[in-house]
Design a protein around this motif. Structure first.
Motif, PDB file in Angstrom:
ATOM      1  N   THR A  25      21.729  65.658  46.258  1.00  0.00           N
ATOM      2  CA  THR A  25      20.118  65.423  46.660  1.00  0.00           C
ATOM      3  C   THR A  25      19.574  65.169  45.162  1.00  0.00           C
ATOM      4  O   THR A  25      18.426  64.426  45.188  1.00  0.00           O
ATOM      5  CB  THR A  25      19.514  66.909  47.184  1.00  0.00           C
TER       6      THR A  25
ATOM      7  N   VAL B  60      18.522  72.699  44.058  1.00  0.00           N
ATOM      8  CA  VAL B  60      18.214  71.204  43.597  1.00  0.00           C
ATOM      9  C   VAL B  60      17.439  71.039  42.389  1.00  0.00           C
ATOM     10  O   VAL B  60      17.769  70.357  41.274  1.00  0.00           O
ATOM     11  CB  VAL B  60      17.649  70.729  44.718  1.00  0.00           C
TER      12      VAL B  60
ATOM     13  N   CYS C  35      10.945  65.902  48.484  1.00  0.00           N
ATOM     14  CA  CYS C  35      12.343  66.364  48.894  1.00  0.00           C
ATOM     15  C   CYS C  35      12.182  67.671  49.849  1.00  0.00           C
ATOM     16  O   CYS C  35      13.006  67.811  50.895  1.00  0.00           O
ATOM     17  CB  CYS C  35      13.268  66.797  47.679  1.00  0.00           C
TER      18      CYS C  35
ATOM     19  N   VAL D 113      19.324  63.312  52.153  1.00  0.00           N
ATOM     20  CA  VAL D 113      20.351  63.038  51.169  1.00  0.00           C
ATOM     21  C   VAL D 113      21.556  62.297  51.936  1.00  0.00           C
ATOM     22  O   VAL D 113      22.237  61.647  51.338  1.00  0.00           O
ATOM     23  CB  VAL D 113      21.069  64.496  50.564  1.00  0.00           C
TER      24      VAL D 113
END
Length: 342
Positions: free
Chosen positions: A139, A165, A251, A284
């Protein structure tokens, strides 16, 4: 090779007992004893060693249509896990093999071998395949480089920067030649970790003062790329700080996952017009084609010491639900994993 364990008739698994209203509470989860099914042709039985808890799982607790189906009430939840094969009906898989698969939240998992990937515990600790070499790592890598279009010299801001992440996004940006890497986190200890351990140029505690104010102090010339794990006031601050033709990778939005009302921010989206900004969401799973390149680069950076990782490990399967709640509260630094007993 791991020691083989006897296969029990039953084992524990976590069920979603109720759909959370706002913040989840322990009563929304149930620890249940369930039969362990012997694998049939093409299947394997895995004794899980580590389970992943991830922010996206909160969305799956709501009964709404999304990019992934919601968890079903009264049934075992699922998520990333690594463990050892204890019985196999599938060619190419033998007892003792270490595998990565998607049936976490249970002690033993019987699954189609096509949905498992062998991993090597000699190359990296098993838990790394849930973090830096797994979904969070890909990711970060794909989000920054493919979606964000990172370029050498970019000034980068990462929210949720001490998480699984975010901590990798900032480091990859640094390694790839960012001129400035700024992160936000929720404690002084995390802020110190970002600068001292992960090599961020600057970091701030978003609880200390308005995000926009702290970001302006850390990046007085603005930013070129924003990696958003938080949403809300962080996204608003980033839109204000982004330079012309800036990019934002959307994200996650953990700041609003548990909200029961519409978010108050961002209120300055109109700035995206004049600045010609690009705000792009990412999943992702759209970037599986980068897997080989990602693993090769990340493994190299880990070996050289350019990339550092930190895990928050919670011991005991019975503590998995509490680990997930702690993740939502921001207790973790780096990847949060649950280590099973035995």
């Amino acid at each position: 090779m791991a020691e083989q364990a006897a296969v029990p008739a039953t084992a524990r698994e976590w069920h979603l007992a109720a759909r959370p209203q706002g913040w989840p509470v322990p009563a929304d989860f149930a620890l249940v004893e369930a039969p362990v099914r012997t694998p049939g042709p093409g299947e394997i039985l895995v004794r899980n060693a580590y389970l992943s808890v991830d922010p996206y799982m909160r969305g799956r607790m709501n009964d709404v249509k999304s990019y992934v189906p919601p968890f079903r009430l009264g049934q075992a939840m699922d998520g990333g896990a690594v463990g050892y094969v204890v019985a196999s009906g599938a060619e190419g898989f033998a007892p003792g093999d270490a595998v990565l698969h998607g049936l976490g939240w249970r002690e033993y998992a019987t699954l189609d071998a096509a949905h498992a990937v062998k991993v090597d515990p000699e190359v990296a600790p098993l838990s790394a395949y849930l973090g830096v070499l797994g979904m969070p790592g890909l990711t970060a890598y794909a989000g920054l480089l493919a979606v964000g279009g990172f370029k050498e010299g970019d000034k980068v801001f990462v929210s949720g920067a001490a998480g699984a992440v975010g901590s990798l996004v900032g480091q990859i940006a640094r390694i790839k030649g960012a001129s400035l890497v700024v992160g936000s986190a929720g404690s002084e200890r995390k802020v110190a970790t970002l600068v001292d351990e992960f090599g961020f140029d600057a970091a701030f505690n978003y609880k200390d003062a308005p995000v926009a104010e702290q970001l302006a102090a850390a990046a007085p010339e603005g930013i070129d790329l924003y990696f958003d794990n938080v949403g809300g006031d962080h996204l608003e601050a980033a839109i204000g700080a982004l330079n012309v033709h800036g990019r934002a990778v959307l994200c996650g939005a953990i700041a609003q996952y548990n909200d029961t009302s519409a978010p108050a921010a961002p209120r300055n989206l109109a700035l995206a017009i004049g600045k010609r900004l690009r705000l792009e969401g990412m999943l992702v799973r759209d970037h599986a084609g980068l897997q080989q390149q990602f693993v090769a680069e990340m493994a190299g950076w880990l070996k050289s010491g350019e990339l550092r990782t930190e895990e928050t490990v919670v011991d005991g399967f019975e503590n998995a639900a509490e680990a997930f709640l702690d993740l939502l509260r921001g207790v973790n630094t780096g990847k949060m994993v649950v280590r099973l007993d035995g």
